[in-house]
Design a protein around this motif. Sequence first.
Motif, mmCIF file in Angstrom:
data_model
loop_
_atom_site.group_PDB
_atom_site.id
_atom_site.type_symbol
_atom_site.label_atom_id
_atom_site.label_comp_id
_atom_site.label_asym_id
_atom_site.label_seq_id
_atom_site.Cartn_x
_atom_site.Cartn_y
_atom_site.Cartn_z
ATOM 1 N N TRP A 35 41.891 27.526 48.989
ATOM 2 C CA TRP A 35 42.349 28.715 48.167
ATOM 3 C C TRP A 35 43.472 29.373 49.220
ATOM 4 C CZ3 TRP A 35 42.509 28.346 43.437
ATOM 5 C CH2 TRP A 35 41.414 28.051 42.523
ATOM 6 N N SER A 36 44.371 29.453 48.811
ATOM 7 C CA SER A 36 45.469 30.148 49.508
ATOM 8 C C SER A 36 45.759 31.831 48.767
ATOM 9 C CB SER A 36 46.920 29.622 49.712
ATOM 10 O OG SER A 36 47.789 30.240 50.423
ATOM 11 N N GLU A 37 45.199 32.596 49.491
ATOM 12 C CA GLU A 37 45.199 33.992 48.700
ATOM 13 C C GLU A 37 46.681 34.331 48.703
ATOM 14 O OE1 GLU A 37 42.530 35.467 47.897
ATOM 15 O OE2 GLU A 37 41.194 33.841 48.967
ATOM 16 N N PRO A 38 47.046 35.359 47.504
ATOM 17 C CA PRO A 38 48.528 35.778 47.361
ATOM 18 C C PRO A 38 49.202 36.247 48.507
ATOM 19 C CG PRO A 38 46.709 36.570 45.593
ATOM 20 C CD PRO A 38 45.898 36.093 46.660
ATOM 21 N N ALA A 48 41.543 33.456 39.429
ATOM 22 C CA ALA A 48 41.832 34.765 38.474
ATOM 23 C C ALA A 48 42.412 35.903 39.466
ATOM 24 C CB ALA A 48 40.282 35.419 37.878
ATOM 25 N N ASP A 49 42.296 35.817 40.634
ATOM 26 C CA ASP A 49 42.609 36.894 41.479
ATOM 27 C C ASP A 49 44.153 36.738 42.013
ATOM 28 O OD1 ASP A 49 42.251 34.716 43.317
ATOM 29 O OD2 ASP A 49 40.876 36.127 44.696
ATOM 30 N N GLY A 50 44.637 35.501 41.827
ATOM 31 C CA GLY A 50 46.093 35.092 42.110
ATOM 32 C C GLY A 50 45.991 33.914 43.139
ATOM 33 N N ALA A 51 45.094 33.539 43.562
ATOM 34 C CA ALA A 51 44.823 32.423 44.651
ATOM 35 C C ALA A 51 45.428 31.194 44.205
ATOM 36 C CB ALA A 51 43.448 32.542 45.409
ATOM 37 N N LEU A 52 45.934 30.374 44.969
ATOM 38 C CA LEU A 52 46.646 29.208 44.524
ATOM 39 C C LEU A 52 45.812 28.179 45.476
ATOM 40 C CD1 LEU A 52 48.857 27.782 42.792
ATOM 41 C CD2 LEU A 52 50.335 27.904 44.835
ATOM 42 N N ASP A 110 37.695 29.090 38.863
ATOM 43 C CA ASP A 110 37.265 29.964 39.853
ATOM 44 C C ASP A 110 36.100 29.318 40.651
ATOM 45 O OD1 ASP A 110 38.504 32.561 39.516
ATOM 46 O OD2 ASP A 110 37.641 32.758 37.376
ATOM 47 N N LEU A 111 36.239 27.859 40.635
ATOM 48 C CA LEU A 111 35.310 27.337 41.246
ATOM 49 C C LEU A 111 35.693 27.361 42.845
ATOM 50 C CD1 LEU A 111 35.359 24.113 39.446
ATOM 51 C CD2 LEU A 111 33.496 25.538 39.232
#
Length: 367
Positions: free
Chosen positions: A344-347, A258-262, A334-335
């Motif tokens: 998870w790579s932050e934006p 949800a926060d844009g992490a990929l 969001d797991l």
Amino acid sequence: MNEADRNDAALSLPAVDPSALLAWYDRHHRNLPWRVSPADATVGIVPDPYHVWLSEIMLQQTTVGAVKDYFTAFLDRWPSVEELAAAQEDDILKAWAGLGYYSRARNLHKCARAVVALHDGRFPQTAAELKSLPGIGDYTAAAIAAIAFDEPVAVVDGNIERIIARLYRIDEALPAAKKPIREKMALLTPNARPGDFAQAMMDLGASLCSPKKPACALCPFTGSCEAEAVGDMVRYPVKAAKKEKPTRRGAAFLIRRADGALWLIKRPGKGLLASMSAVPSSNWFDKRAGEGFDPDKALEQAPAGLRFARKTGQVSHTFTHFHLLLDIYEASSDLPRPLDEGWWSEPDAIRGEALPTVFRKVVEFDQ
């Protein structure tokens, strides 16, 4: 002019003079960050073998314009072969991302380690010895030996192939023509300033001796070039007919938070794009687009437990031996760990990931 007249015209030409090219190079050389200019050489500045090697690896199948910034960034981060050897491979791949042909980056690291471990941080000084190092073939070994160590060895890249083929009207098609081209270049290479001669040939091919509209009147070899004498310069080098590249199909799976992490994964350590960062993807099916391939077939290989929606459009990318079309699927999660392997790579961190161009296209698709 018939062929017999052309041959007579070519035979009557004066011999090619290497000194004419060197005089041209002294006036018109390119200023490149890895190069020692002729003026600098006159005051005792010599090429740094580390710089020459690094630039030559980067320049394999890549343009000078694309390499300049990468070369500077690598030197800023790893100023010596010892520091590059001590680096983590993942960091090197991240710094290389976008330059393509990623096996070069892995071999770069292996070669740096070999130079440190086997040669006490000093590059071997002959082409024959340099070829024993990882990632160094005939051309690269010759270029380093000539430019960094003044070995009078034939250096032949694509630009030089074109010049030699025109100078001597070599009618064999590439790749068969490589052998006679190399033989002619070996005879032409002078014992004095062989590195400058090689770089002068590169500069000549990148400027005056262009593929389609060579500026023969300005060329230092004008009057000695057999192709110029008969006016068929653009015919050379003769190239064999290209084989049509196949088109492969597959799917890429974007998993976003949800926060844009990929969610990213690391590709296997062998094969195409080995050890690079990527989004999960299907196999790349070796079938031509539109010939019975079901675009949803790849969805069967989507990560389990997530609901993917297909996005409109495709990502296309061309590799050396094939074209690739990727359908894009997207899911939300969001797991903490939606898959067993990955991160998870932050934006604000995605730009610094070791994403090859094809997966960067996927990540930036429809944004």
